[in-house]
Design a protein around this motif. Sequence first.
Motif, short mmCIF file in Angstrom:
data_model
loop_
_atom_site.label_atom_id
_atom_site.label_comp_id
_atom_site.label_asym_id
_atom_site.label_seq_id
_atom_site.Cartn_x
_atom_site.Cartn_y
_atom_site.Cartn_z
N UNK A 83 0.80 -1.23 0.00
CA UNK A 83 0.00 0.00 0.00
C UNK A 83 0.83 1.28 0.00
N UNK A 84 1.89 1.35 0.79
CA UNK A 84 2.65 2.60 0.86
C UNK A 84 3.23 2.96 -0.50
N UNK A 85 3.79 1.99 -1.19
CA UNK A 85 4.31 2.26 -2.52
C UNK A 85 3.22 2.62 -3.51
N UNK A 86 2.05 1.99 -3.36
CA UNK A 86 0.95 2.31 -4.27
C UNK A 86 0.43 3.73 -4.03
N UNK A 87 0.36 4.15 -2.76
CA UNK A 87 -0.04 5.53 -2.50
C UNK A 87 0.99 6.51 -3.04
N UNK A 88 2.25 6.15 -2.99
CA UNK A 88 3.29 7.00 -3.57
C UNK A 88 3.00 7.20 -5.06
N UNK A 89 2.64 6.12 -5.75
CA UNK A 89 2.31 6.21 -7.17
C UNK A 89 1.07 7.05 -7.40
N UNK A 90 0.04 6.82 -6.59
CA UNK A 90 -1.21 7.56 -6.80
C UNK A 90 -1.01 9.05 -6.63
N UNK A 91 -0.33 9.44 -5.56
CA UNK A 91 -0.20 10.86 -5.26
C UNK A 91 0.75 11.57 -6.22
N UNK A 92 1.69 10.84 -6.82
CA UNK A 92 2.58 11.43 -7.82
C UNK A 92 2.11 11.20 -9.25
N UNK A 93 0.90 10.66 -9.41
CA UNK A 93 0.29 10.47 -10.74
C UNK A 93 1.15 9.59 -11.64
N UNK A 94 1.46 8.41 -11.12
CA UNK A 94 2.30 7.44 -11.83
C UNK A 94 1.47 6.19 -12.12
N UNK A 95 1.50 5.68 -13.36
CA UNK A 95 0.68 4.50 -13.69
C UNK A 95 1.28 3.20 -13.15
N UNK A 96 0.59 2.58 -12.21
CA UNK A 96 1.02 1.33 -11.61
C UNK A 96 -0.19 0.40 -11.48
N UNK A 97 0.01 -0.87 -11.83
CA UNK A 97 -1.03 -1.89 -11.67
C UNK A 97 -0.55 -2.89 -10.62
N UNK A 98 -1.39 -3.15 -9.63
CA UNK A 98 -1.10 -4.15 -8.61
C UNK A 98 -1.94 -5.39 -8.85
N UNK A 99 -1.29 -6.55 -8.85
CA UNK A 99 -1.98 -7.83 -8.97
C UNK A 99 -1.76 -8.57 -7.65
N UNK A 100 -2.85 -8.86 -6.95
CA UNK A 100 -2.72 -9.46 -5.62
C UNK A 100 -3.61 -10.69 -5.50
N UNK A 101 -3.15 -11.61 -4.67
CA UNK A 101 -3.92 -12.81 -4.41
C UNK A 101 -4.99 -12.58 -3.33
N UNK A 102 -5.83 -13.59 -3.17
CA UNK A 102 -6.87 -13.59 -2.14
C UNK A 102 -7.14 -15.03 -1.74
N UNK A 103 -7.70 -15.23 -0.58
CA UNK A 103 -8.03 -16.58 -0.16
C UNK A 103 -9.05 -17.21 -1.11
N UNK A 104 -9.21 -18.51 -1.05
CA UNK A 104 -10.18 -19.18 -1.92
C UNK A 104 -11.58 -18.61 -1.73
N UNK A 105 -12.36 -18.62 -2.78
CA UNK A 105 -13.72 -18.08 -2.71
C UNK A 105 -14.54 -18.80 -1.64
N UNK A 106 -14.30 -20.10 -1.48
CA UNK A 106 -15.09 -20.87 -0.51
C UNK A 106 -14.81 -20.46 0.93
N UNK A 107 -13.69 -19.79 1.18
CA UNK A 107 -13.33 -19.39 2.54
C UNK A 107 -13.71 -17.95 2.84
N UNK A 108 -14.10 -17.20 1.84
CA UNK A 108 -14.39 -15.78 2.05
C UNK A 108 -15.56 -15.60 3.01
#
Length: 606
Positions: A83-108
């Motif tokens: 998150x900290x690096x992503x906010x750095x990108x957002x506030x400086x208007x830099x294009x960044x894409x984050x791809x993140x995992x999540x727990x299995x749908x059955x466990x949500x």
Amino acid sequence: MSTKVSDYVLQRLREWDVERVFAYAGDGINGLLAAWGRADNEPRFIQARHEEMAAFEAVGYAKFSGKIGVCAATSGPGAIHLLNGLYDAKLDHVPVVAIVGQTNRSAMGGSYQQEVDLLSLYKDVASEFCEMVTVPEQLPNVIDRAMRTAYAKRTVTAVIIPADVQELDYTPPTHAFKMVPSSLGMSSYAPVPASADIERAADVLNAGEKVAILIGQGARGARPEVEEAADVLGAGVAKALLGKDALPDDLPYVTGSIGLLGTRPSYELMQDCDTLLVIGSSFPYTQFLPELDQARAVQIDIDPFMVGLRYPFEVNLVGDASATLKALLPLLKRKKHGDWRKKIEKDAARWWEVMERRAAVDADPINPEYVVHALDALLPDDVMLAADSGSAANWYARHVRMRGRMRGSLSGTLATMGPGVPYVIGAKFAHPDRPAIAIVGDGAMQMNGMAELITAAKYWPEWQDPRLIVAVLNNQDLNQVTWEMRAMSGAPQFLPSQAIPDVPYADFARSIGLGGVRVEKPDQVEAAWRQALAADRPFVIDFRTDPAVPPIPPHATREQAEAVVSSIVKGDSDRGGMIKQGIKAKVQEFLPGRHGDDAPGTQEEK
């Protein structure tokens, strides 16, 4: 073998010409990691030491390449760390894409291990586009929109993929109800304001007699047009820190950085002008701009949501800086380069003389201003520079003169600690044939930089130019906050929060196969820079600098600076707990007026 969702994600990234993904492993993205193995590591998985560093490296890559930065992390803690690096990108208007995992749908929803509501967590940092993939048919649309939105709006987007979805067979969207097909690519475009608005702007600028220009990073692609505008209008040009590399400092009318970390000629340019043109900057500090009823003003910015924020602009032009200036320039009337322009050039030249004198002041053991000033003349014309947040940013802002193809950046708006080293690592992956230098404080080095040297040690043999230099300003003090406490609160240095350990940074670098040297005397400074610039591998210079050298802002009066000295003498203590009386004389050497940088309002008296 069937194509898995994870295989398709990497395929789609390749189709978007993504060459590198800065990441760290975790079981929430095991499916993607397996896909990377099947894809012969294309796009390239660049392993950081920490997810926050992966995000910073993606930001650095994007800032120095102009391309999109992509980072990836596991579910739960990994996603949080980004998150900290992503906010750095957002506030400086830099294009960044984050791809993140999540727990299995059955466990949500089951309070499962590492289950975090990522859609809620990311809804601010990736407010323009954040989506969770729950069925294969959502692809390729989700990847395409994440990439296209990040590019178009110069912001952060996020794609969340549950672990079990990564393992599903990929099936494309069909020609059916509630299916969303997609397509690749986005053409470049350069919007231009309406002719009537450009004419209004020209009328304002033509009417002015003392024109000042302020540029930011949005003017980087408009260097020839900015130079022509400054020439036609007889204007001086000040630069927001993110736009420091948008125009060379060897142009006589460029007054350097503006703001708390800026120069006196930039401050005086704004105090004395009657007309202001702001190009590609959202510089936030209104007090460094002209008085609100002093100047007529025009703004050019490509983002309609960023115009009109900082000053009562008479004309707000929404458009690409280069294209807009090209439409505006034929309407501008050439002004004579009279007393206004001559004063700007004289003040700018005088400022660099002041910087040279300040750098020459003795300190114990080394003046940090001298460290950066000595580097300035040695910089290669294609160097990539990063400064970390803290007092190091002051010296970068004031003593480094951009020229040639030099590029430079820092965390401009978030002003977070720790991006200096990962920024230049990202820059090296953008341009492995160019040298890179990070100027960082010892606090930032201990926070993030030391571990990320391991990343540099892992990858440097593949860079065509192996030079990546980390200069540590080692004063055993969280120096910027110390001075802020003194200047803004009148509080003495609070050692339990401000004093930090002395660490053998160069020794650590050598222990992992890099180069390094510790510098404890001023006469060793230039030789150390030359040694690092000639090195055949990344190199760390541990400069032992004096924490008593104050980053006095350019607008400070002598009375304000004297008040800072008084707070030191009344309450500051040294490492042994004694009152540090000797600091007073030292700090006074750097006060306004001492080297010809007279405080505002004192010039006539002098």
